[in-house]
Design an enzyme around this catalytic site. Structure first.
Site, PDB file in Angstrom:
ATOM      1  N   ARG A  56      27.640  -2.280  28.831  1.00  0.00           N
ATOM      2  CA  ARG A  56      29.044  -2.731  28.945  1.00  0.00           C
ATOM      3  C   ARG A  56      29.893  -1.640  29.600  1.00  0.00           C
ATOM      4  NH1 ARG A  56      26.362  -5.811  27.019  1.00  0.00           N
ATOM      5  NH2 ARG A  56      26.640  -6.619  29.096  1.00  0.00           N
ATOM      6  N   HIS A 104      40.058  -3.579  18.516  1.00  0.00           N
ATOM      7  CA  HIS A 104      38.611  -3.543  18.306  1.00  0.00           C
ATOM      8  C   HIS A 104      37.943  -2.299  18.883  1.00  0.00           C
ATOM      9  CE1 HIS A 104      38.627  -8.206  17.747  1.00  0.00           C
ATOM     10  NE2 HIS A 104      39.053  -7.551  16.693  1.00  0.00           N
ATOM     11  N   GLY A 170      44.095 -15.459  27.041  1.00  0.00           N
ATOM     12  CA  GLY A 170      42.638 -15.362  27.158  1.00  0.00           C
ATOM     13  C   GLY A 170      41.892 -14.975  25.903  1.00  0.00           C
ATOM     14  N   THR A 171      42.227 -15.618  24.806  1.00  0.00           N
ATOM     15  CA  THR A 171      41.429 -15.390  23.598  1.00  0.00           C
ATOM     16  C   THR A 171      41.146 -16.715  22.914  1.00  0.00           C
ATOM     17  OG1 THR A 171      41.390 -14.438  21.356  1.00  0.00           O
ATOM     18  CG2 THR A 171      43.572 -14.727  22.368  1.00  0.00           C
TER      19      THR A 171
HETATM   20  P1  OAD Z   1      36.217 -15.141  23.685  1.00  0.00           P
HETATM   21  O1  OAD Z   1      35.050 -15.007  24.599  1.00  0.00           O
HETATM   22  O2  OAD Z   1      35.966 -15.651  22.315  1.00  0.00           O
HETATM   23  O3  OAD Z   1      37.320 -16.070  24.341  1.00  0.00           O
HETATM   24  C1  OAD Z   1      37.727 -15.872  25.666  1.00  0.00           C
HETATM   25  C2  OAD Z   1      38.831 -16.835  25.978  1.00  0.00           C
HETATM   26  O4  OAD Z   1      39.255 -16.576  27.311  1.00  0.00           O
HETATM   27  C3  OAD Z   1      38.425 -18.319  25.919  1.00  0.00           C
HETATM   28  O5  OAD Z   1      39.393 -19.046  25.188  1.00  0.00           O
HETATM   29  C4  OAD Z   1      38.398 -18.744  27.390  1.00  0.00           C
HETATM   30  O6  OAD Z   1      38.808 -20.089  27.572  1.00  0.00           O
HETATM   31  C5  OAD Z   1      39.424 -17.808  27.988  1.00  0.00           C
HETATM   32  N1  OAD Z   1      39.268 -17.540  29.425  1.00  0.00           N
HETATM   33  C6  OAD Z   1      38.163 -17.563  30.189  1.00  0.00           C
HETATM   34  N2  OAD Z   1      38.440 -17.235  31.467  1.00  0.00           N
HETATM   35  C7  OAD Z   1      39.781 -16.979  31.502  1.00  0.00           C
HETATM   36  C8  OAD Z   1      40.670 -16.574  32.529  1.00  0.00           C
HETATM   37  N3  OAD Z   1      40.252 -16.347  33.772  1.00  0.00           N
HETATM   38  N4  OAD Z   1      41.971 -16.407  32.206  1.00  0.00           N
HETATM   39  C9  OAD Z   1      42.411 -16.626  30.946  1.00  0.00           C
HETATM   40  N5  OAD Z   1      41.609 -17.003  29.932  1.00  0.00           N
HETATM   41  C10 OAD Z   1      40.310 -17.162  30.204  1.00  0.00           C
HETATM   42  O7  OAD Z   1      36.915 -13.688  23.633  1.00  0.00           O
HETATM   43  P2  OAD Z   1      37.938 -13.104  22.560  1.00  0.00           P
HETATM   44  O8  OAD Z   1      38.802 -14.162  22.011  1.00  0.00           O
HETATM   45  O9  OAD Z   1      38.583 -11.943  23.195  1.00  0.00           O
HETATM   46  O10 OAD Z   1      35.047  -8.584  19.147  1.00  0.00           O
HETATM   47  O11 OAD Z   1      36.949 -12.609  21.446  1.00  0.00           O
HETATM   48  C11 OAD Z   1      37.454 -11.973  20.314  1.00  0.00           C
HETATM   49  C12 OAD Z   1      36.484 -10.928  19.828  1.00  0.00           C
HETATM   50  O12 OAD Z   1      35.192 -11.522  19.645  1.00  0.00           O
HETATM   51  C13 OAD Z   1      36.228  -9.805  20.798  1.00  0.00           C
HETATM   52  O13 OAD Z   1      37.209  -8.789  20.717  1.00  0.00           O
HETATM   53  C14 OAD Z   1      34.899  -9.305  20.378  1.00  0.00           C
HETATM   54  C15 OAD Z   1      34.202 -10.625  20.208  1.00  0.00           C
HETATM   55  O14 OAD Z   1      33.097 -10.653  19.408  1.00  0.00           O
HETATM   56  C16 OAD Z   1      34.223  -7.584  18.831  1.00  0.00           C
HETATM   57  O15 OAD Z   1      33.281  -7.235  19.528  1.00  0.00           O
HETATM   58  C17 OAD Z   1      34.553  -6.923  17.528  1.00  0.00           C
END
Ligand code: OAD
Length: 231
Positions: A56, A104, A170-171
């Site tokens: 990463r 995180h 984007g979460t």
């Molecule tokens: P996710 O992978 O769960 O979610 C990513 C989000 O970004 C989704 O809702 C997608 O629809 C959206 N997305 C994708 N492409 C995009 C774009 N170009 N613009 C805007 N949005 C877009 O990631 P997180 O919610 O960040 O934790 O995940 C939360 C945590 O889970 C992370 O911090 C990590 C992971 O496991 C740890 O490692 C502790």
């Protein structure tokens, strides 16, 4: 100055070439969380854990902030801006944002396994077995693993409580406690959610959903908030 608080997730970095975690092409489709991102994994196979984060980190040295990260910097001209990010990349910093709270952890840092206060910047991507802190203990990635506490969450709650405008970008909002932060934002505060795949959200007042990628949706919203454009 009005306070804008922004919560970001992996989606804001997707257009930079950093994989998100969930979804069809997500990282967690290829790796099991229990094997690479938990204290048990570290006990069982630290080499594998280091290798996962080394990959990463290597990639992070090869990518750059995108239009979404860059647009957020412009808000600082007119607002008091605080970014709370779940991301472990440094793309907000490299874009030029000033106030960033990493919930995180940070990929480009390592920390001691005997004293969590000993945190070191990594100048290059590999962190290896045998790399030690000044007290002689093995260094680990400066990452909050599943099953570990999120030390920055209390600060984050205080920040979101005082938001005049709250933006989520984007979460998937499935990982707690980060996902619960929106519940601390006042009902009256305007809220925006930028995510191309956002589903309907119930129970959150004053929420505008913008179903666009960050690279497009964030610059548009920023222009709007700066009073220049139309949404
Ligand atoms: P996710 O992978 O769960 O979610 C990513 C989000 O970004 C989704 O809702 C997608 O629809 C959206 N997305 C994708 N492409 C995009 C774009 N170009 N613009 C805007 N949005 C877009 O990631 P997180 O919610 O960040 O934790 O995940 C939360 C945590 O889970 C992370 O911090 C990590 C992971 O496991 C740890 O490692 C502790």
């Amino acid at each position: 100055m009005k306070r804008i608080v922004i919560l970001t997730g992996a989606g804001i970095s997707a257009e930079s070439g950093v994989k998100t975690f969930r979804g069809s092409n997500g990282l967690w489709n290829n790796y099991r969380i229990e094997e690479v991102a938990s204290p048990i994994a570290w006990e069982r196979d630290p080499k594998l854990v280091l290798e996962f984060y080394n990959q990463r980190r290597k990639q992070l040295f090869e990518v750059n902030p995108n239009a979404g990260h860059k647009a957020l910097v412009k808000l600082e001209k007119k607002f008091n801006v605080k970014i709370i990010t779940q991301n472990v990349d440094d793309l907000h910093e490299r874009a030029g944002s000033e106030n960033i709270l990493h919930l995180h952890g940070e990929l480009k840092k390592a920390r001691s396994t005997v004293d969590s206060g000993l945190v070191y910047e990594l100048k290059d991507w590999p962190l290896n077995i045998g790399d030690k802190c000044e007290q002689g203990s093995q260094l680990r990635p400066h990452i909050v693993w599943f099953g570990e506490a999120v030390p920055a969450i209390m600060d984050a709650i205080q920040i979101v409580k005082r938001a005049d405008i709250f933006i989520v970008i984007g979460t998937s909002m499935v990982v707690y406690p980060a996902a619960g932060l929106i519940n601390y934002v006042s009902d009256e505060t305007p809220k925006y959610l930028i995510d191309p795949n956002a589903e309907e959200v119930s129970g959150i007042r004053n929420l505008t959903i913008i179903r666009k990628k960050a690279g497009e949706g964030v610059p548009e919203l920023v222009e709007e908030l700066l009073g220049l454009g139309k949404l």
